[in-house]
Design an enzyme around this catalytic site. Structure first.
Site, mmCIF file in Angstrom:
data_model
loop_
_atom_site.group_PDB
_atom_site.id
_atom_site.type_symbol
_atom_site.label_atom_id
_atom_site.label_comp_id
_atom_site.label_asym_id
_atom_site.label_seq_id
_atom_site.Cartn_x
_atom_site.Cartn_y
_atom_site.Cartn_z
ATOM 1 N N GLY A 11 0.809 -1.209 0.000
ATOM 2 C CA GLY A 11 0.000 0.000 0.000
ATOM 3 C C GLY A 11 0.842 1.260 0.000
ATOM 4 N N ASN A 51 2.691 -10.090 4.224
ATOM 5 C CA ASN A 51 1.362 -9.488 4.154
ATOM 6 C C ASN A 51 1.144 -8.900 2.760
ATOM 7 O OD1 ASN A 51 -0.051 -6.398 5.306
ATOM 8 N ND2 ASN A 51 -1.142 -8.290 4.962
ATOM 9 N N ARG A 70 2.251 7.647 6.877
ATOM 10 C CA ARG A 70 2.261 6.937 5.603
ATOM 11 C C ARG A 70 2.150 7.900 4.420
ATOM 12 N NH1 ARG A 70 0.211 0.871 5.429
ATOM 13 N NH2 ARG A 70 0.405 1.366 3.225
ATOM 14 N N HIS A 105 -7.740 -6.466 5.938
ATOM 15 C CA HIS A 105 -6.568 -6.906 5.176
ATOM 16 C C HIS A 105 -5.295 -6.982 6.017
ATOM 17 C CE1 HIS A 105 -4.309 -7.598 1.545
ATOM 18 N NE2 HIS A 105 -3.614 -6.494 1.643
#
Length: 287
Positions: free
Chosen positions: A38, A105, A185, A263
């Site tokens: 991501g 992941n 992030r 997720h």
């Protein structure tokens, strides 16, 4: 993504033409933790709730995948899973690691799977959380995956787009995600080198289905690597039925599904994840 008070040892190592940044903690048989793909992802941020617990028994090594964090930017868009797998195999060689447990992941799970297919002797066992590349070419992308792949398109990255992706698609309980986590992030996602070469974005066609979908790879049926698949039943990025697809094809594959979980199993169900991963890897560690 706030860390505990434990002290990580961090370094950089040259792997071919790339510099790979990594952190590690603990002693024992090596465990390499591979993060998701991501926007703004990195190794330590992805596993901030897990490193200390697993390091009680293992040598935990957490790299930033190529294209992310403090590692060299740029990934082979024609075969990203293979590119990441080859880089981590080279990373292991530089550290003198013959084999390791892999925890992966999403994108990291796809990387681990590709490593197990290409060089199974390098992989003692795998713990996979919502891995990418499982049935992805057999159906339209999920809404969550579309949000991820479109992050750098259109008007480009914005904190609003990232907030929506994380709170509405990445986790089940978006209220549990702090603004500080989103801001951290976002800052990583707008690194000029990342914007110039986004590591994970929509492919322009899929020239080789086998490279993008493990369920189309016949080697999966022969993969003997002990595998534990952990999947949230409310995963909106990679479909939870991928767990059954892997179990039906892999000879040594256990599956655990987590209710009311998205997720990010390792973050949303921290205690269960740490306990079951520790037990699984202990069972498959050399004496």
């Amino acid at each position: 993504m706030t860390q505990s008070n434990y002290k990580l040892n961090s370094a950089q190592i040259q792997v071919g033409k790339r510099t790979i940044h990594y952190s590690e903690l603990g002693q024992g048989f090596p465990v390499i933790m591979l993060h998701g793909g991501g926007p703004g992802a990195s190794g330590v941020s992805n596993y901030s709730k897990n490193i200390e617990a697993l390091a009680e028994k293992f040598r935990v090594i957490v790299p930033d995948l190529a294209g992310y964090g403090q590692s060299t930017k740029g990934v082979d868009r024609a075969d990203p899973f293979g590119d990441h797998a080859n880089t981590i195999i080279g990373f292991m060689a530089e550290l003198g690691i013959e084999s390791a447990h892999l925890i992966g992941n999403s994108l990291g799970g796809a990387t681990a799977l590709r490593m197990a297919l290409d060089q199974p002797a390098k992989v003692k066992s795998m713990v996979l959380m919502g891995p990418g590349g499982v049935g992805t070419t057999r159906a339209l992308p999920t809404k969550g995956l579309n949000k991820l792949l479109n992050y750098y398109t259109g008007e480009g990255p914005t904190i609003e787009k990232l907030r929506e992706f994380i709170r509405e698609y990445l986790v089940y309980d978006g209220a549990a995600v702090s603004e500080a986590m989103i801001a951290e992030r976002f800052k990583s996602s707008i690194d000029p080198e990342v914007i110039a070469s986004p590591p994970l974005r929509r492919p322009q066609g899929i020239p080789n289905f086998r490279l993008w979908d493990f369920t189309r790879d016949p080697r999966l049926l022969r993969c003997q690597v002990p595998t534990l698949v952990l999947w949230g039943t409310e995963d909106l990025v990679n479909r939870p039925n991928g767990a059954q697809q892997l179990q039906s094809r892999m000879p040594n594959c256990d599956v655990v599904l987590f209710s009311k979980t998205g997720h990010w199993v390792q973050w949303e169900r921290t205690n269960e994840f740490n306990a079951i991963s520790m037990a699984f890897m202990t069972e498959h560690s050399p004496e």
